[in-house]
Design an enzyme around this catalytic site. Structure first.
Site, PDB file in Angstrom:
ATOM      1  N   GLU A 184     -40.887 -39.380 -61.555  1.00  0.00           N
ATOM      2  CA  GLU A 184     -40.119 -39.680 -60.337  1.00  0.00           C
ATOM      3  C   GLU A 184     -38.635 -39.381 -60.515  1.00  0.00           C
ATOM      4  OE1 GLU A 184     -41.223 -40.411 -57.292  1.00  0.00           O
ATOM      5  OE2 GLU A 184     -43.170 -40.057 -58.215  1.00  0.00           O
ATOM      6  N   PRO A 229     -33.290 -32.564 -57.605  1.00  0.00           N
ATOM      7  CA  PRO A 229     -33.309 -32.021 -56.241  1.00  0.00           C
ATOM      8  C   PRO A 229     -32.265 -32.681 -55.345  1.00  0.00           C
ATOM      9  CG  PRO A 229     -35.241 -33.410 -56.631  1.00  0.00           C
ATOM     10  CD  PRO A 229     -34.523 -33.295 -57.936  1.00  0.00           C
ATOM     11  N   ARG A 279     -25.066 -14.830 -68.001  1.00  0.00           N
ATOM     12  CA  ARG A 279     -24.708 -13.459 -67.613  1.00  0.00           C
ATOM     13  C   ARG A 279     -23.261 -13.360 -67.135  1.00  0.00           C
ATOM     14  NH1 ARG A 279     -27.711 -10.383 -64.797  1.00  0.00           N
ATOM     15  NH2 ARG A 279     -26.251  -9.600 -63.280  1.00  0.00           N
TER      16      ARG A 279
HETATM   17  N1  SAM Z   1     -38.544 -38.233 -56.939  1.00  0.00           N
HETATM   18  C1  SAM Z   1     -37.596 -37.148 -57.013  1.00  0.00           C
HETATM   19  C2  SAM Z   1     -37.051 -36.864 -55.631  1.00  0.00           C
HETATM   20  O1  SAM Z   1     -37.827 -36.875 -54.680  1.00  0.00           O
HETATM   21  O2  SAM Z   1     -35.843 -36.585 -55.515  1.00  0.00           O
HETATM   22  C3  SAM Z   1     -38.256 -35.873 -57.542  1.00  0.00           C
HETATM   23  C4  SAM Z   1     -38.493 -35.907 -58.987  1.00  0.00           C
HETATM   24  S1  SAM Z   1     -39.123 -34.384 -59.577  1.00  0.00           S
HETATM   25  C5  SAM Z   1     -40.835 -34.558 -59.340  1.00  0.00           C
HETATM   26  C6  SAM Z   1     -38.983 -34.487 -61.318  1.00  0.00           C
HETATM   27  C7  SAM Z   1     -37.772 -33.793 -61.907  1.00  0.00           C
HETATM   28  O3  SAM Z   1     -37.822 -32.400 -61.632  1.00  0.00           O
HETATM   29  C8  SAM Z   1     -36.410 -34.225 -61.406  1.00  0.00           C
HETATM   30  O4  SAM Z   1     -35.973 -35.402 -62.042  1.00  0.00           O
HETATM   31  C9  SAM Z   1     -35.550 -33.040 -61.743  1.00  0.00           C
HETATM   32  O5  SAM Z   1     -35.091 -33.061 -63.080  1.00  0.00           O
HETATM   33  C10 SAM Z   1     -36.514 -31.882 -61.579  1.00  0.00           C
HETATM   34  N2  SAM Z   1     -36.336 -31.178 -60.299  1.00  0.00           N
HETATM   35  C11 SAM Z   1     -37.208 -31.182 -59.257  1.00  0.00           C
HETATM   36  N3  SAM Z   1     -36.761 -30.428 -58.256  1.00  0.00           N
HETATM   37  C12 SAM Z   1     -35.592 -29.911 -58.650  1.00  0.00           C
HETATM   38  C13 SAM Z   1     -34.632 -29.048 -58.039  1.00  0.00           C
HETATM   39  N4  SAM Z   1     -34.805 -28.578 -56.809  1.00  0.00           N
HETATM   40  N5  SAM Z   1     -33.534 -28.712 -58.745  1.00  0.00           N
HETATM   41  C14 SAM Z   1     -33.331 -29.195 -59.988  1.00  0.00           C
HETATM   42  N6  SAM Z   1     -34.199 -30.017 -60.615  1.00  0.00           N
HETATM   43  C15 SAM Z   1     -35.309 -30.380 -59.960  1.00  0.00           C
END
Ligand code: SAM
Length: 254
Positions: free
Chosen positions: A122, A95, A160
């Protein structure tokens, strides 16, 4: 193109790519997609992929060693620097990454190989970001539980765009965002449905009128739903002037 997905849940991808354009692209040899179990690169008895965060706090963090080993075995590179100019991209779904859009999809579609790393918990040890990945990509400003759904989105949008993936070479260039605007509205049979008629111009067969109508509708829809896009879109002076005058009522009247 080859796509390798590193995940602790390889079964997640069991059927995701078995439909439509992505399935056809795979069957036609345009792309080969493989999901790999991160645990396959662990060396300890318990196949540990995560550990507690240094400094304390909630949750677990994906350890660097198996991720580095996975990328090295899939690309031959020990760090991102070695991949410059090779056509290989190592992407961490996060994210915190730059936001994925059609432009980024087009950029990645030119790669020879893409390795996608799916985080969990995390997230991943930051040394993965610092030295291993070429790109850190987010699919939007919200937090998912894991990178797997994000990887599925990214792969679909890229595949695509591969030459030959769509039935018609022009289809992708008509899609939303390709020319900086949203796509124009589409209608099909029946011409009248529950008292609502498809626009007469589309039923008439005058191709230049249809093209003009579609362009104007794309402009109006973009102004209504995504006015931010208009700032960068390639519009003529006349179109900008027309758009500045036009009232939204045209959506209901035409
Ligand atoms: N602690 C992190 C933060 O607040 O930035 C969030 C971790 S999230 C619970 C777990 C995983 O989900 C991340 O390491 C990533 O690989 C994926 N993920 C979550 N949101 C995402 C997004 N908007 N785009 C891409 N990957 C995402």
């Amino acid at each position: 193109m080859r796509v390798d997905i590193i995940t602790i849940f390889p079964d997640y991808f069991g059927a995701v790519f078995d439909y439509g354009i992505v399935r056809r692209a795979g069957a036609g040899g345009l792309v080969e997609i493989k999901a790999h179990d991160l645990r396959g690169w662990t060396t300890d008895k318990h196949r540990m992929v995560d550990d507690r965060p240094f400094g304390g706090g909630d949750g677990m963090v994906l350890k660097p060693e198996p991720i580095f080993a996975a990328v090295e075995s899939l690309t031959g590179a020990r760090q991102a620097q070695e991949l410059a100019g090779t056509g290989v991209r190592v992407v961490l779904l996060s994210p915190q990454g730059r936001v994925f859009d059609q432009k980024v999809a087009g950029e990645l579609a030119g790669a020879k190989q893409i390795v996608l790393i799916c985080g969990r918990y995390e997230g991943v040890d930051e040394r993965v970001v610092e030295t291993l990945v070429t790109d850190e990509i987010s699919i939007g400003d919200y937090v998912l539980s894991g990178g797997e759904p994000a990887a599925a989105v990214v792969v679909d949008a890229i595949v695509r765009l591969l030459p030959g993936a769509l039935g018609s070479e022009t289809s992708a260039s008509n899609d939303s965002f390709s020319d900086g605007l949203l796509d124009f509205p589409h209608y099909t049979r029946p011409p009248e449905f529950r008292g609502s008629r498809a626009p007469e111009v589309l039923l008439g067969g005058n191709h230049s009128e249809i093209a003009r109508w579609r362009r104007r509708r794309a402009l109006l829809k973009t102004r209504r739903n995504r006015p931010d896009l208009l700032e960068c879109a390639a519009l003529s002076e006349a179109e900008r002037a027309w758009l500045a005058e036009e009232e939204p009522e045209i959506f209901r009247d035409e």
